[in-house]
Write a protein that holds these residues in place. Structure first.
Motif, mmCIF file in Angstrom:
data_model
loop_
_atom_site.group_PDB
_atom_site.id
_atom_site.type_symbol
_atom_site.label_atom_id
_atom_site.label_comp_id
_atom_site.label_asym_id
_atom_site.label_seq_id
_atom_site.Cartn_x
_atom_site.Cartn_y
_atom_site.Cartn_z
ATOM 1 N N ARG A 78 0.757 -1.509 0.152
ATOM 2 C CA ARG A 78 0.156 0.207 -0.206
ATOM 3 C C ARG A 78 0.945 1.340 -0.113
ATOM 4 O O ARG A 78 0.339 2.321 -0.570
ATOM 5 C CB ARG A 78 -1.048 0.096 1.320
ATOM 6 C CG ARG A 78 -2.097 -1.024 1.125
ATOM 7 C CD ARG A 78 -3.030 -0.912 2.520
ATOM 8 N NE ARG A 78 -3.870 -1.837 2.585
ATOM 9 C CZ ARG A 78 -4.159 -2.559 3.434
ATOM 10 N NH1 ARG A 78 -3.348 -2.520 4.700
ATOM 11 N NH2 ARG A 78 -5.143 -3.771 3.481
ATOM 12 N N SER A 79 1.852 1.273 0.555
ATOM 13 C CA SER A 79 3.055 2.576 0.570
ATOM 14 C C SER A 79 3.332 2.931 -0.662
ATOM 15 O O SER A 79 3.648 4.047 -0.820
ATOM 16 C CB SER A 79 4.133 2.177 1.649
ATOM 17 O OG SER A 79 4.866 1.131 0.866
ATOM 18 N N GLN A 80 3.422 2.075 -1.602
ATOM 19 C CA GLN A 80 3.848 2.085 -3.089
ATOM 20 C C GLN A 80 2.613 2.784 -3.973
ATOM 21 O O GLN A 80 2.711 3.080 -5.131
ATOM 22 C CB GLN A 80 4.259 0.929 -3.670
ATOM 23 C CG GLN A 80 5.684 0.208 -2.713
ATOM 24 C CD GLN A 80 5.912 -0.987 -3.567
ATOM 25 O OE1 GLN A 80 5.210 -1.810 -3.718
ATOM 26 N NE2 GLN A 80 7.273 -0.870 -3.645
ATOM 27 N N ILE A 81 1.194 2.477 -3.184
ATOM 28 C CA ILE A 81 0.120 3.209 -4.101
ATOM 29 C C ILE A 81 -0.539 4.361 -3.397
ATOM 30 O O ILE A 81 -1.032 4.116 -2.255
ATOM 31 C CB ILE A 81 -0.887 2.011 -4.055
ATOM 32 C CG1 ILE A 81 -0.193 0.811 -4.678
ATOM 33 C CG2 ILE A 81 -2.002 2.420 -5.381
ATOM 34 C CD1 ILE A 81 -1.406 -0.483 -4.722
ATOM 35 N N GLY A 82 -0.401 5.378 -4.000
ATOM 36 C CA GLY A 82 -1.061 6.545 -3.147
ATOM 37 C C GLY A 82 -2.623 6.393 -3.490
ATOM 38 O O GLY A 82 -3.172 5.900 -4.417
ATOM 39 N N MET A 83 -3.438 6.855 -2.493
ATOM 40 C CA MET A 83 -4.765 6.947 -2.531
ATOM 41 C C MET A 83 -5.571 8.113 -2.009
ATOM 42 O O MET A 83 -5.141 8.410 -0.963
ATOM 43 C CB MET A 83 -5.422 5.653 -1.749
ATOM 44 C CG MET A 83 -6.974 5.584 -2.335
ATOM 45 S SD MET A 83 -7.455 3.828 -1.924
ATOM 46 C CE MET A 83 -9.008 3.737 -2.751
ATOM 47 N N VAL A 84 -6.382 8.686 -2.832
ATOM 48 C CA VAL A 84 -7.193 9.864 -2.505
ATOM 49 C C VAL A 84 -8.424 9.385 -2.505
ATOM 50 O O VAL A 84 -9.052 8.769 -3.523
ATOM 51 C CB VAL A 84 -6.646 11.089 -3.666
ATOM 52 C CG1 VAL A 84 -7.531 12.129 -3.440
ATOM 53 C CG2 VAL A 84 -5.072 11.136 -3.783
ATOM 54 N N PHE A 85 -9.195 10.003 -1.265
ATOM 55 C CA PHE A 85 -10.492 9.433 -1.204
ATOM 56 C C PHE A 85 -11.569 10.866 -1.513
ATOM 57 O O PHE A 85 -11.130 11.978 -1.356
ATOM 58 C CB PHE A 85 -10.796 9.191 0.281
ATOM 59 C CG PHE A 85 -9.979 7.951 0.707
ATOM 60 C CD1 PHE A 85 -10.477 6.711 0.681
ATOM 61 C CD2 PHE A 85 -8.567 8.200 1.264
ATOM 62 C CE1 PHE A 85 -9.757 5.627 1.108
ATOM 63 C CE2 PHE A 85 -7.780 7.163 1.458
ATOM 64 C CZ PHE A 85 -8.245 5.880 1.484
ATOM 65 N N GLN A 86 -12.763 10.177 -1.520
ATOM 66 C CA GLN A 86 -13.924 11.320 -1.797
ATOM 67 C C GLN A 86 -14.056 12.283 -0.597
ATOM 68 O O GLN A 86 -14.179 13.513 -1.094
ATOM 69 C CB GLN A 86 -15.251 10.521 -1.900
ATOM 70 C CG GLN A 86 -16.620 11.520 -2.116
ATOM 71 C CD GLN A 86 -17.721 10.419 -2.502
ATOM 72 O OE1 GLN A 86 -17.669 9.199 -2.658
ATOM 73 N NE2 GLN A 86 -18.813 11.062 -2.785
#
Lengths: 221, 256
Positions: free
Chosen positions: B90-98
């Motif tokens: 997960r630390s290699q995949i950025g995630m932006v939430f609604q």
């Protein structure tokens, strides 16, 4: 009231003795809250965790202690622990253990509600950044849970502060019991019991005032 | 920006590979037989009616939601494998939430520093410098000591993007990043995302912003009732959408 009149002198005279009692009351309250909070948080994490056996054990513990009168728990630890351990543990230690075990059951439920009040999106955000479960709890979820829970945690703390008065059953001189000793030996029941009421009232009111201010401070953030 | 990081270990396939993925919530199937592949540098926009499984589709990629059927690999690592270190992945995949999901109890800069220090093990100075670099990039360096609630929605979302980028991810997932925003704030967020796409970031974006899709997407995935119904180049999608559902959806969304 054979002696008649309201004797303020006896109150001032007994301040050092009462202060010693108050010290014990505060000591028990603070240590009871501290220990209960730590143990209660662990229980809450077990109840919410994915290990079924742990969740069940924690749930049983909580239900059990919440079904018991506090005074019974105090008796147990005072009379039963020496039988189990084989030696005297002392009134203070046994009472403190009882408070911590008992309060933990309540704090567990408060914390559980607190953790569940933190939006799942917050935990997701922490997870998505690569935080481990423990890190996520420690840095993201629990700080928010604590904040949401401050009012109810504090009211539980105030209840414990009052409940420490029960320690007279094992002969510990807390604030109330100290006042009681003076009241009976000097035959000044009215003076002492009114003083005790005023002190409890003032301290609890002050605590509630501080909590409200704390809440206002957090509300700004 | 060093978005062009090492992405070896992909077994010749795409950076993100989904094969026949199925997911249920109890009896209800949210994802059915979903397969797609996203290559390095691709920008894929996912659209479809609400409840069609778009958000779930990207949340299974970094393991925020478990799935019961099929396989997903990210950068060659199997997501569903129980032995996979999900935190590391997960630390290699950025995630932006609604709903941005900035941490409300710590300041803006601490929001960006936290995982850099706890996950990547960066020192305080290093994390601070990187955070300031990214805050400048999203135009918010003057807000560093404020708390999230003191920022507008658009500003919060830009901080959330900066927080994701601070981990130097090799891909970014966006879950309806603009749908909780007031209309006048949508563009400031889309501008940051456009710039990111132009820099070559691999992105999967759940969004109804068809203008954004037309400008920056390489591909568009259209979902309906848990199925991937269309998965084609942007030109094909906007030129000749094939399915009735996609046509209906597009006509509804493009007319307003």
């Amino acid at each position: 009231m054979e002696s008649g009149g309201f004797d303020t002198h006896i109150i001032f005279h007994s301040i050092p003795f009462l202060a010693k009692g108050m010290l014990l009351t505060l000591e028990l309250t603070v240590l009871g809250i501290g220990g209960g909070l730590v143990f209660g948080t662990l229980l809450a994490l077990c109840r919410l965790g994915k290990f079924r056996a742990l969740a069940f054990a924690a749930g049983t513990y909580v239900n059990f202690f919440r079904s018991m009168p506090l005074i019974l728990v105090i008796f147990w630890f005072y009379f039963l622990i020496p039988l189990v351990v084989g030696e005297e543990v002392g009134a203070f230690q046994s009472v403190l253990t009882a408070f911590i075990m008992f309060e933990a059951a309540y704090y567990c439920e408060i914390m559980r509600a607190g953790i569940q009040s933190v939006r799942v999106g917050q935990a997701h955000a922490g997870q998505a950044l690569g935080l481990t479960y423990q890190q996520n709890m420690r840095y993201v979820v629990l700080p928010q849970a604590f904040r949401n829970m401050i009012p109810i945690l504090m009211s539980q703390a105030i209840v414990l502060f009052q409940d420490t008065a029960l320690v007279y059953v094992v002969g510990l001189s807390d604030f109330l019991y100290s006042a009681d000793i003076v009241a009976n030996s000097e035959n000044r029941l009215m003076e002492m019991y009114i003083t005790v009421a005023i002190v409890y009232f003032s301290m609890c009111s002050l605590a509630q005032f501080l909590v409200r201010n704390l809440q206002k401070k957090f509300a700004h953030e | 920006m060093n978005e062009t990081k090492d992405t070896t270990g992909t077994d010749g396939g795409g950076m993100i590979e989904m094969n026949h993925v199925g997911k249920w919530y109890g009896e209800f199937q949210v994802l059915s037989n979903c397969s797609t592949s996203v290559n390095k540098g691709d920008v894929v926009v996912i659209c479809g009616p609400s409840g069609s499984g778009k958000s779930t589709l990207i949340k299974v990629i970094n393991g925020l939601e478990p799935f019961q059927e099929g396989t997903i690999t990210f950068n060659g690592v199997s997501v569903g494998d129980r032995t996979t270190n999900l935190s590391k992945l997960r630390s290699q995949i950025g995630m932006v939430f609604q709903n941005f999901e900035l941490f409300p109890h710590i300041s803006i800069i601490e929001n960006i520093k936290l995982a850099q220090m706890k996950v990547l093990g960066r020192e305080d100075d290093e994390a601070r410098n990187r955070s300031m670099e990214l805050l400048e990039r999203v135009g918010l360096s003057d807000q560093r000591d404020k708390f999230p609630a003191q920022l507008s929605g658009g500003q919060q979302q830009r901080v959330a993007i900066a927080r994701g980028l601070a981990m130097d991810p090799i891909a970014m997932l966006f879950d309806e990043p603009t749908s909780a925003l007031d209309p006048e704030m949508i563009n400031e967020v889309l501008d940051v995302m456009t710039e990111l796409a132009n820099d070559g970031m691999t992105m999967m974006v759940v969004s109804h912003e068809m203008g954004f899709a037309k400008r920056v997407a390489d591909r568009v995935i259209f979902m309906d009732e848990g199925y991937i119904v269309e998965d084609c180049s942007k030109d094909d999608f906007f030129g000749t959408p094939r399915g009735d559902r996609a046509q209906l959806f597009l006509s509804k969304i493009l007319t307003h």
